[in-house]
Each structure stands twice: as structure tokens, then as C-alpha cells.
Design an enzyme around this catalytic site. Sequence first.
Site, PDB file in Angstrom:
ATOM      1  N   GLU A 239      32.587  41.295  33.295  1.00  0.00           N
ATOM      2  CA  GLU A 239      31.870  40.182  32.669  1.00  0.00           C
ATOM      3  C   GLU A 239      30.576  40.616  31.987  1.00  0.00           C
ATOM      4  OE1 GLU A 239      33.156  40.190  35.679  1.00  0.00           O
ATOM      5  OE2 GLU A 239      34.837  38.829  35.391  1.00  0.00           O
TER       6      GLU A 239
ATOM      7  N   HIS B 160      36.120  29.436  42.811  1.00  0.00           N
ATOM      8  CA  HIS B 160      36.801  28.819  41.673  1.00  0.00           C
ATOM      9  C   HIS B 160      36.321  27.404  41.409  1.00  0.00           C
ATOM     10  CE1 HIS B 160      39.520  32.134  42.608  1.00  0.00           C
ATOM     11  NE2 HIS B 160      40.007  32.009  41.394  1.00  0.00           N
TER      12      HIS B 160
END
Lengths: 396, 340
Positions: free
Chosen positions: B71, B140
Site C-alpha cells: 500500500e 474489513h
Amino acid sequence: MKKSSTSVQEPPAAAAYRPTPPPAWRPRTDPAPLLPDPEPYRAIGTDAAADADPALLLRLYTELVRGRRYNTQATALTKQGRLAVYPSSTGQEACEVAAALVLRERDWLFPSYRDTLACVVRGLDPVQALTLLRGDWHSGYDPREHRVAPLSTPLATQLPHAVGLAHAARLKGDDVVALALVGDGGTSEGDFHEALNFAAVWRAPVVFLVQNNGFAISVPLAKQSAAPSLAHKAVGYGMPGRLVDGNDALAVHTVLAEAMARARRGDGPTLVEAVTYRVDAHTNADDATRYRDAAEVETWRAHDPVRLLERELLARGVLDEAGVARAAEAAETMAARLRDRMNAEPALDPMEIFAHIWAEPTPQLREQAAQLRAELEAEASPDGGAGAGEGSGEAR
Amino acid sequence: MTAVGTAAPAEARSATMAQALRRAMRDAMAEDQSVHVLGEDVGTLGGVFRITDGLAAEFGDARCTDTPLAEAGILGAAVGMAMYGLRPVVEMQFDAFAYPSFEQLISHVAKMRNRTRGAMPLPITVRVPYGGGIGGVEHHSDSSEAYYMATPGLHVVTPATVEDAYGLLRASIASDDPVVFLEPKRLYWSKAAWSPDEPAAVAPIGRAVVRRRGSGATLITYGPSVPVCLEAAEAAREEGWDLEVIDLRSLVPFDDETVTASVRRTGRAVVVHESTGFGGPGGEIAARITERCFHQLEAPVLRVAGFDIPYPPPMLERHHLPGVDRVLDAVARLQWETES
Ligand SMILES: Cc1ncc(C[n+]2csc(CCOP(=O)(O)OP(=O)(O)O)c2C)c(N)n1
């Protein structure tokens, strides 16, 4: 169990068992061509120096002399309170100078906080290059003007920028290479890994130069990395690693030029480790005697990048005593001018702190700007008259 | 999932938020060569939520790029790409997996315009699916908006309707400033009576909208909590409460004007969001309302937020998420002064 050649129950002999190999999901490449040489490459004192272009050698020398003077002058400016801090690159000038001189105009440089000298050699106004360290703004120049990214303070974070820029340039069909500088300590950061991996996968035209100056503040390389060399790290990403004597300006220039040419050919990135030494403390605020002894510094002084090239050029007749004097004189002129300009108070507009945050300031920012403007006006004239705060920088 | 938007969707004219987001990227890429999409699995797969489905096929993998799994690398590369004149649209796979990129976001993306005195703005859009309610396991379902809001230099927007998903994403990609575009993932499949073939408007960043007019109290909310508040407002009618619902759409810049005008009229306010209450966006919003509407307030500004806990396991998330009942309880508590 009864031994019988016809028995169906008999298990197969162990040696006969051969699992089918997994399908090949990638070709194996030979790591050998990627591996760095065991010893750093050196040019001075070899045929390479004899064959080198004298104009390049003289240019390297002049910039080294000026670079050394620049470092001592900037350090002096910290003592006079004209610079908030200065991370000197004394001892590392060969890396700085070669990094700047190997670039063509269209290439980009991605420096770290220690690389002001590379920026100046690249052509940046020295005062603008020092803006971050003086403390009047976080960066003093338009990166596009000289194709130099802002000096990066967070370690290794500039490396993925170099990859992205080089990648973008290639997508646009432009012949541009990005050269990114990082220290030995910075190679431990995650961004170093991510940048090298991206660069190799994308075959981005980028060159990474690690200036291994032995220390990350106080931490020696041995506590930083267990790799055989920092250049070896390249192999795991699938790019060549090159090891070079970072005090040999010609050698650094040669190795970087080869890496740049490779990038231009479309053959992807290279990791270059320049072995050098940080002669000064980490910054003017650091006490290096707490973590290293004077003898070590003296050994490295004997391998000084300026003297190394000077002796070589004198011996080869490329340079004479008059040339040495001329270079020193030019460096003095530069230093005097830098001193004068840095002694002038920077013109600061407090309202500028609200500018350049978003294209359009938020309503909240406008309110805060109004508050500071009122404070400045009150400060300037306690009886309520107008005065300060009418600067151009205010949140537009 | 309840439909967000206007009338009941006719099957032929109905689009999901996911489709609207995809069309926004598609239109932006078609109009502007410099728009590039990059992230993990965004190419062949079309993203784990299929938001980028078809972009690689249409524009090629140089425009919609599967990156290595990193990322910080993705966002860091996007910085360099933006420095060279591209408009990267970055997809972070999930809210909690954006955290490795925070260094790049905060130290570089948010600050490049500032440190270069305006010479080098970075037009980067960072798309982050966020929030819970989809039964996701740990990492999540985070609501990470407070972290982004606390960083000057970023815009933080979050759509709640299909139309806004399109309009705000177009505006974000067109913006010369970096935008953190928070996608309420549990509304991805919400529908509206809008067809991806119809013309759609760009929604301005920084402007809230009143989703429902009312005079008794104002519910201030955004993203996944907008449908919850609209449902609560309908339910409140039975109690005789007439609630106004404001969808902020943009957390940075914050639209004080719309919020203040509403609360000055209704005299009562509840801020509703999924993210934690302590240190969450609601505290900031409540403080702003108090500073501006103190004399009109009939009751303290209340917050209905997620609990101050790490996002709970999926089988327990319904206990954490602020639902209609908690919103109505808060509205009931707002009546204290007039009733006592
Ligand atoms: C991400 C990050 N962590 C910590 C620091 C603080 N810091 C500044 S310089 C430095 C050492 C860097 O060493 P090295 O990469 O070898 O570069 P050198 O200073 O030797 O040029 C540290 C730890 C920083 N700037 N950035």
C-alpha cells in the site's frame, strides 16, 4: 508380510516414489549477473582514470572543492543561528556531485534531507535549497523547475515517488530517468523495499543510489543490516546491484552513468551502493564522539574524496597548482556570497501559513486566517490601526 | 439492503452504487488520458468488489494497473505519477489495509502542495471501501474517517447515494487536491432509479445536502448511516417528531453553513456515525454546532456512534452499529427540556 513380486498390497519402495513436480509458474532467472562485485569499483589510480575525459575530471574536481566549502559554510551558518540545522555531507561529496552531474536536464533527482549539495550542483539556488533547513518554509523551490523533488525528511519515502515518476514518464513516452538517493539506514525502511520491488516489476527507468556512510545517526551498519552488502539487496528484487567506492568521484559517476544508460535502454532499475563515510557528525546538533572513535575518522580522512581526485589529476597533469588555487578561489567566492545572502533576514509573511493547503481554502481555514490577521493587526498597532497582515499569502 | 434515493426503482432503470462508481472512473478515464487507476487486483479481477471491472479491458493495463501488494508503494508511486502530470486513482482494498500507506498519505500526499508553496499540487484520489455491516472478519470493517479528517491538505468525502457516488467521484478525480474517497461498502449494492446510461451530475465537494426536511430536530450524518437516519426519521413520524436529515457528503471541507442553518431552525441535533464516538468525527461536529448555535439549542448536541471498541467480530457487529432504535432513543432524549 510375505514377500511376493506379484503382491498388489505391497507398498512402493520409498526410492521409487516420485511426486510430479508442481507446474512451473515462472521462469527462474540466473542471479549471477545481478550480483555486485565483491570489492567496490574504483577508477582513480586505474586505466579508467587515464582514459577519462579531462573535462569531466576537471568538472568533478571543481564541484568537489566547491562542495566541501559549501558544507563547511553551511555548518558555520548553523553556529550563527542562520540555519536551524545542517546535515553535512562532508566526506560524501563525491556521491553528491556525481549524482547531480550524471543527470541530463530532463532527468529527475529525488534527494533526502542530507542531499542539499546534490541539489545545488544540479543548479538550484543554494538559498532556496537551504530553505527547509533554514526553517522559513518546508521547501524553497518549484520541483519542476530543475526537476528536483523536495528534500525528503521521512526516510526512504521519496523512493516510491521516483519509481512512480519514472513509470509515468515512460508511459508518456518520454526519455526520462529518475535518480533517488537514500542512506544506509533508509534501506531498512519498508518504503525502500516497496520502491525497489515496484521498480523491478514495472521495469521503471530509475536508479537508486545508497550512500552508505557507515551510520544512521549513531547506529553502525552492522546493526542495521546483516546483508553481505547493501548492493546485494538488489538481487532479491531482480535488478543488478553495484558496489562502488563512494569517495572516488569518477567511479561513482561511471557506475551511475552505466545504470542510467541501462534504465534509458528500457532494461529497468539498478541499485548502487556507494561505500563512503560521514566525516562530520549526523548534524551540527549531534555528538559523534559518543559512538565512534577518532582513529576511525582519521582513516577515512586519509581517503578523502577531494584529495583523492586532486592527487590523481595533479599526477596526470590534468591539473596544476594554479588550477588548484583557482578552484579554491571559486569556492571561496561561492561561500562568501552564500554567507551574505543567508545573513539577510528572510522575508516572512505569517499569513502564508494558511495558503497552499488546498486549492480553495476551507471555510474553517478562512475563519482561522481572519483570527491571525486580527492578532497581527493588534500586535502592529495596539490602538487598533491597520498594519500587518496584508500579505499575499493569506488563504485566498 | 434498502434503496437509497428517490422512488422505487423500476428494474430497467436501476443502478447500484458500485456501477455508479465504475462509471465515474470510466467516464473520467475516457475524457482525460491522464487518469490512471492502480491498486491490488484492480485489473483482471476488477477489484475484490468489482468496482474497477472492465476498466483494464477497455483502457489497457497501463491505465488500470495491478500493482504489487504494497500500500505504501502504491500510494508512493501515485505521488511520483502525479508529480509527472498524471491523475492517479488509487484503490485501497479495505479500510484497515490502507494503514501501511499512512506515512505516504500524511507526510507527502497531504503536504506536497503546501511545502512547494502551491507549485506542485497532487491530484490523487484514494478510494477506500470503509465501514461495517457486511459480515467481514477483523480488518474489513473499520471506519477510519477520523484519521483522515485530522490531516490538513486532504479532502475527505463519502457518498451515501448512487447519484452522489458518481458525482462525488467525478469531482474527486477532477480535483487538483488529494481526496480520500470513502466508499460505504455496505451501500455498494444499494440501488437507485438511475441508469448508468443516463447523464449524471458532478457533485461539489464541501457541500452537505438536506435529504429530508423537518423542523423538530436535525440528524447530521454521512455515508452508511444516511439510510439509517432516513429510516429513523420515517419511524419518528409516528411519535410526532418531524426530523430533518443532513447528509454531510464531505467531511473536509466541512459545510458549517448547512448544518448551522438547520440546527438554528430545529434547535436540536444528533450526530450519527459508525465510527467510534470518543475522538470520532461526532465530537468535532457537536463542538462546531455548540459554538455556532448555542443560543438556539434546546438540548445538548447528542452523538450516536459506534462503541469505543475495536470493530467487533461479524456475529456481534449488529450490537455495535448504530441502528434506527438508537437514533430514536437519542431523539427522545433531546426532548428533555421541553418535557421536564
Ligand atoms: C521514517 C523516519 N524515521 C526516523 C527518522 C529520524 N532520522 C533522521 S536521519 C536518521 C538516520 C538516517 O540514517 P541513514 O539512512 O543512514 O542516512 P544518513 O543520515 O547517514 O545520511 C534518522 C533515524 C526519519 N527522518 N524518518
